[in-house]
Design a protein around this motif. Structure first.
Motif, short mmCIF file in Angstrom:
data_model
loop_
_atom_site.label_atom_id
_atom_site.label_comp_id
_atom_site.label_asym_id
_atom_site.label_seq_id
_atom_site.Cartn_x
_atom_site.Cartn_y
_atom_site.Cartn_z
N HIS A 1 -6.11 3.03 -3.92
CA HIS A 1 -6.10 3.11 -2.44
C HIS A 1 -6.70 4.45 -1.99
CE1 HIS A 1 -4.88 1.94 1.54
NE2 HIS A 1 -3.77 2.60 1.61
N HIS B 1 3.71 -2.03 3.23
CA HIS B 1 3.71 -0.72 2.58
C HIS B 1 4.98 -0.48 1.77
CE1 HIS B 1 0.73 -0.33 5.79
NE2 HIS B 1 0.15 0.56 5.01
N ASN C 1 -1.58 2.72 7.00
CA ASN C 1 -2.23 1.44 6.73
C ASN C 1 -2.79 1.44 5.35
OD1 ASN C 1 -2.33 -1.11 7.70
ND2 ASN C 1 -3.49 -0.57 9.51
N ASP D 1 0.81 -1.22 0.00
CA ASP D 1 0.00 0.00 0.00
C ASP D 1 0.84 1.27 0.00
OD1 ASP D 1 -2.09 -1.75 0.18
OD2 ASP D 1 -2.98 -0.87 1.98
N ASP D 2 0.13 2.38 -0.31
CA ASP D 2 0.65 3.75 -0.21
C ASP D 2 1.70 4.07 -1.27
OD1 ASP D 2 -1.00 3.65 1.97
OD2 ASP D 2 0.49 4.23 3.45
N HIS E 1 -6.19 9.02 0.68
CA HIS E 1 -6.04 8.14 1.84
C HIS E 1 -6.98 8.55 2.98
CE1 HIS E 1 -3.99 5.50 4.77
NE2 HIS E 1 -3.44 4.91 3.73
ZN LIG Z 1 -2.56 3.10 3.26
#
Ligand SMILES: [Zn+2]
Length: 338
Positions: A117, A250, A338, A48-49, A121
């Protein structure tokens, strides 16, 4: 889990022989008892991210290094990962930055998948669902274009903070809005405190504190393996059989340095790596999750269990991030993830 207890009762000669091959035995005891390939457990890696997450507040050069290293690690091991993008991170001073967009192209060039995502966020637990849906649908403008260049469309959406809604009605209406845009919700079964380690690691990385980096990295590997074993057992307790797991980590400096050893340790345990599509073919992933409307960003295993009315005492024993890692993290002022 405790083979050493029986070994100490062996006769002396056997003990000496045992010690002579102590390393081989130690290796064997770490290996899981899956001998046939068809029975080996599988796991999907989700990251993620993208392009690079908030604990690592790095400049473009550093973001490029992190991206290159993550992708080199995945390619070298033929691991099919998916990266979930926050397109707000592609901007600089309100303008789309072509060099950050180029980082996403590298993921596709490396054969990885990209998912949405959310643009900014946002937590579905902190804003109105209508605002959240708008942000989620705004989150794939660049990604959709990059995928279209290769004849693909985005398929997966990953909820920021794993916050999927504080009521069954909000869960239903947001899931419907995502489905209408062609999205499937990306589940997570191996949830974890990787982001705490990543925060501490980013601080040490920026300070070039090699000693702390190594200490954090080593413990990260220990912790993540314990977490995977914990969720293997949760899968047995909740689903009644091993399921293909979905791991959440991440895009950050910690994984640029330690994803390789982590994947190798999982391989040694018997894991083979599959994509999210393959992992979620297991019927467990069809189970409903609406029974959990609490504030936590929790694993899908626990959402399935709570929705089915399973006693939550089954969740006990989850490994915890040690206090000293958390303390290193507070040495800097960074956000959680997250
Ligand atoms: Zn995230």
């Amino acid at each position: 889990m405790r083979p050493n207890a029986s070994r100490i009762r062996l006769p002396l000669l056997a003990l000496i022989l045992l010690l002579s091959s102590a390393q081989a035995l130690a290796d064997a005891s770490r290996r899981a008892p899956w001998t046939e390939d068809s029975l080996r457990p599988s796991l999907a890696v989700t990251i993620d991210d993208l392009p690079v997450g908030p604990p690592s507040r790095h400049d473009l050069d550093q973001q490029t290094r992190i991206t290159e290293r993550l992708l080199a690690v995945l390619r070298a091991r033929a691991v099919p990962a998916i990266g979930f993008v926050n397109e707000a991170r592609l901007e600089r001073e309100g303008e789309l930055d072509p060099e950050r967009v180029a980082l996403l192209r590298r993921w596709l060039d490396a054969g990885m998948a990209l998912g949405n995502h959310g643009y900014e966020h946002l937590s579905l637990h902190r804003v109105e669902p209508e605002i959240w849906i708008e942000d989620a649908l705004r989150g794939d403008i660049v990604t959709r274009r990059l995928l279209a260049e290769r004849g693909m469309t985005p398929v997966w959406f990953r909820h920021p903070y794993l916050h999927v809604g504080r009521s069954a009605e909000i869960q239903r209406m947001t899931a419907q809005a995502l489905a209408e845009r062609g999205y499937r919700i990306a589940p997570v079964t191996v949830d974890n405190g990787e982001w705490v380690y990543a925060d501490a690691y980013a601080r040490a990385w920026n300070a070039n504190d090699r000693e702390s980096m190594e200490r954090i990295g080593r413990d990260y590997l220990r912790y993540m393996l314990e977490m995977v074993v914990f969720y293997e057992n949760q899968s047995l307790a909740i689903v009644g059989e091993p399921i293909p797991q979905t791991l959440l980590i991440h895009a950050n400096a910690l994984n640029a340095d330690y994803l390789g050893p982590l994947l190798d340790a999982l391989s040694e345990r018997g894991y083979r790596f599959v994509d999210l599509e393959q992992a979620t073919k297991h019927p467990a992933y069809q189970r409903p999750i609406h029974g959990y409307t609490g504030p936590g960003g929790i694993t899908w295993l626990h959402r399935w269990a709570l929705t089915a009315g399973v006693d939550a005492s089954v969740f006990r024993g989850e490994p915890e991030v040690p206090d000293w890692v958390d303390a290193l993290r507070h040495a800097s002022s960074v956000d959680g993830a997250n």
